[in-house]
Structures are given as structure tokens and as C-alpha cells.
Design a protein around this motif. Structure first.
Motif, PDB file in Angstrom:
ATOM      1  N   ALA A 108       0.851  -1.190   0.000  1.00 23.89           N
ATOM      2  CA  ALA A 108       0.000   0.000   0.000  1.00 23.89           C
ATOM      3  C   ALA A 108       0.888   1.242   0.000  1.00 23.89           C
ATOM      4  CB  ALA A 108      -0.915  -0.014   1.218  1.00 23.89           C
ATOM      5  N   GLY A 109       2.070   1.102  -0.623  1.00 24.63           N
ATOM      6  CA  GLY A 109       3.005   2.226  -0.658  1.00 24.63           C
ATOM      7  C   GLY A 109       3.772   2.393   0.635  1.00 24.63           C
ATOM      8  N   GLU A 110       3.803   1.348   1.448  1.00 24.48           N
ATOM      9  CA  GLU A 110       4.515   1.400   2.726  1.00 24.48           C
ATOM     10  C   GLU A 110       5.488   0.234   2.815  1.00 24.48           C
ATOM     11  OE1 GLU A 110       1.469   1.197   5.706  1.00 24.48           O
ATOM     12  OE2 GLU A 110       1.209   3.369   5.698  1.00 24.48           O
ATOM     13  N   THR A 111       6.426   0.365   3.754  1.00 20.93           N
ATOM     14  CA  THR A 111       7.335  -0.737   4.051  1.00 20.93           C
ATOM     15  C   THR A 111       7.481  -0.851   5.560  1.00 20.93           C
ATOM     16  OG1 THR A 111       9.422  -1.739   3.374  1.00 20.93           O
ATOM     17  CG2 THR A 111       9.509   0.573   4.006  1.00 20.93           C
ATOM     18  N   SER A 164       6.941  -1.092  12.874  1.00 24.39           N
ATOM     19  CA  SER A 164       6.258   0.112  12.407  1.00 24.39           C
ATOM     20  C   SER A 164       6.345   0.177  10.885  1.00 24.39           C
ATOM     21  CB  SER A 164       6.866   1.367  13.043  1.00 24.39           C
ATOM     22  OG  SER A 164       8.222   1.526  12.653  1.00 24.39           O
ATOM     23  N   ARG A 165       5.462   0.969  10.290  1.00 24.71           N
ATOM     24  CA  ARG A 165       5.426   1.078   8.838  1.00 24.71           C
ATOM     25  C   ARG A 165       5.612   2.542   8.452  1.00 24.71           C
ATOM     26  NH1 ARG A 165       4.576  -3.470   6.568  1.00 24.71           N
ATOM     27  NH2 ARG A 165       3.895  -2.707   4.546  1.00 24.71           N
ATOM     28  N   LEU A 166       6.303   2.741   7.341  1.00 26.48           N
ATOM     29  CA  LEU A 166       6.539   4.080   6.818  1.00 26.48           C
ATOM     30  C   LEU A 166       6.232   4.100   5.331  1.00 26.48           C
ATOM     31  CD1 LEU A 166       9.988   5.078   8.401  1.00 26.48           C
ATOM     32  CD2 LEU A 166       7.751   6.011   8.961  1.00 26.48           C
ATOM     33  N   PRO A 167       5.839   5.266   4.803  1.00 34.13           N
ATOM     34  CA  PRO A 167       5.675   5.373   3.349  1.00 34.13           C
ATOM     35  C   PRO A 167       7.019   5.113   2.662  1.00 34.13           C
ATOM     36  CG  PRO A 167       4.818   7.328   4.473  1.00 34.13           C
ATOM     37  CD  PRO A 167       5.526   6.510   5.499  1.00 34.13           C
ATOM     38  N   LYS A 168       6.962   4.512   1.496  1.00 33.76           N
ATOM     39  CA  LYS A 168       8.203   4.218   0.766  1.00 33.76           C
ATOM     40  C   LYS A 168       8.929   5.486   0.346  1.00 33.76           C
ATOM     41  CE  LYS A 168       6.963  -0.382  -0.625  1.00 33.76           C
ATOM     42  NZ  LYS A 168       6.789  -1.349  -1.681  1.00 33.76           N
ATOM     43  N   THR A 169       8.258   6.621   0.429  1.00 31.83           N
ATOM     44  CA  THR A 169       8.894   7.898   0.101  1.00 31.83           C
ATOM     45  C   THR A 169       9.546   8.551   1.316  1.00 31.83           C
ATOM     46  OG1 THR A 169       6.765   9.006   0.445  1.00 31.83           O
ATOM     47  CG2 THR A 169       7.331   8.360  -1.828  1.00 31.83           C
TER      48      THR A 169
END
Length: 136
Positions: A14-17, A23-28
Motif C-alpha cells: 500500500a506504498g509502505e514498508t 512500524s510502517r513508513l511510506p516508501k517515500t
């Protein structure tokens, strides 16, 4: 030794890693971008090592150990980036880049630069496979 039986996570995209703490962060996110940059740099050094390992050129062969150490340090850096530092984190609880690793890299750069003639023009990435990979 780390043993990975599968390299996919089945967590979807979903555009996250995910980070090492779950925890998850946006790939950007700059942290995730830095993790990718570290991985790419490590791969590029691996390509250079293919050309330095067992090289008949003494200069190329002499940097093999330095490149191997840098790859290990980059792996440590990736681990450091993947686990956000906790405000109350005890020293030694997580793998973190140490100042001594940065200092060793700086000494290696100084040593290698001391062997070079002064640059008189721009250098195109060629000459050897190792040189081209390291230029990258």
C-alpha cells in the motif's frame, strides 16, 4: 548467521514498508529511501569486488579487503536504519553504526586518494569494471 527461508512478507503493498520494530513508513520516507540507497551502494560495491577479487592488477587487488569491510559496514548501516532509535535505548541494545566505522572509512579514502595523481579533468566511468562500478 542469518537464515532467510522466504524473502516476501505477504503484507501487501500500500506504498509502505515495514521497519525492524514492526512500524510502517511510506516508501517515500527519507529513512526508507536511505535504506534503499544503502542497499544499492552495497550491490555496486559487490560488482566492483567481482573485478577486484583475484585481480592481477596489484592496485585493484589491494582494495579487496577495504571493499569487503565497507560492504559489512553498509549492512550494519542498513540494520541501524531499519530499527528506529528509542529515546530510552540502552547502549548496545541494537546494532548501531559506531564512530570508529566512519573513521575507518575516512582513513581508507585518505589512503587511496594519497596514491592518486591530481585530477586535471573529469573522469569518465571506464578503465576497468571495478572503476566503473565504484564511479557509480
Amino acid at each position: 548467521m542469518v537464515r532467510l527461508n522466504v524473502i516476501y512478507t505477504r503484507t501487501g503493498d500500500a506504498g509502505e514498508t515495514g521497519l525492524g520494530d514492526g512500524s510502517r513508513l511510506p516508501k517515500t520516507d527519507p529513512r526508507v529511501v536511505a535504506m534503499g540507497d544503502v542497499d544499492e551502494t552495497n550491490c555496486t560495491i559487490g560488482l566492483a569486488r567481482l573485478a577486484t577479487r583475484g585481480a592481477s592488477d596489484a592496485t585493484l587487488a589491494s582494495i579487496e579487503a577495504t571493499l569487503a569491510r565497507i560492504q559489512n559496514d553498509l549492512f550494519d548501516l542498513g540494520a541501524d536504519l531499519s530499527l528506529p532509535r528509542q529515546p530510552d535505548e540502552a547502549a548496545g541494545k541494537a546494532l548501531r553504526i559506531a564512530p570508529s566505522q566512519v573513521e575507518a572509512l575516512e582513513r581508507a579514502i585518505d589512503d587511496l586518494n594519497a596514491r592518486l595523481e591530481p585530477l586535471r579533468s573529469f573522469v569518465l566511468p571506464a578503465g576497468s569494471a571495478a572503476a566503473a562500478a565504484l564511479h557509480q
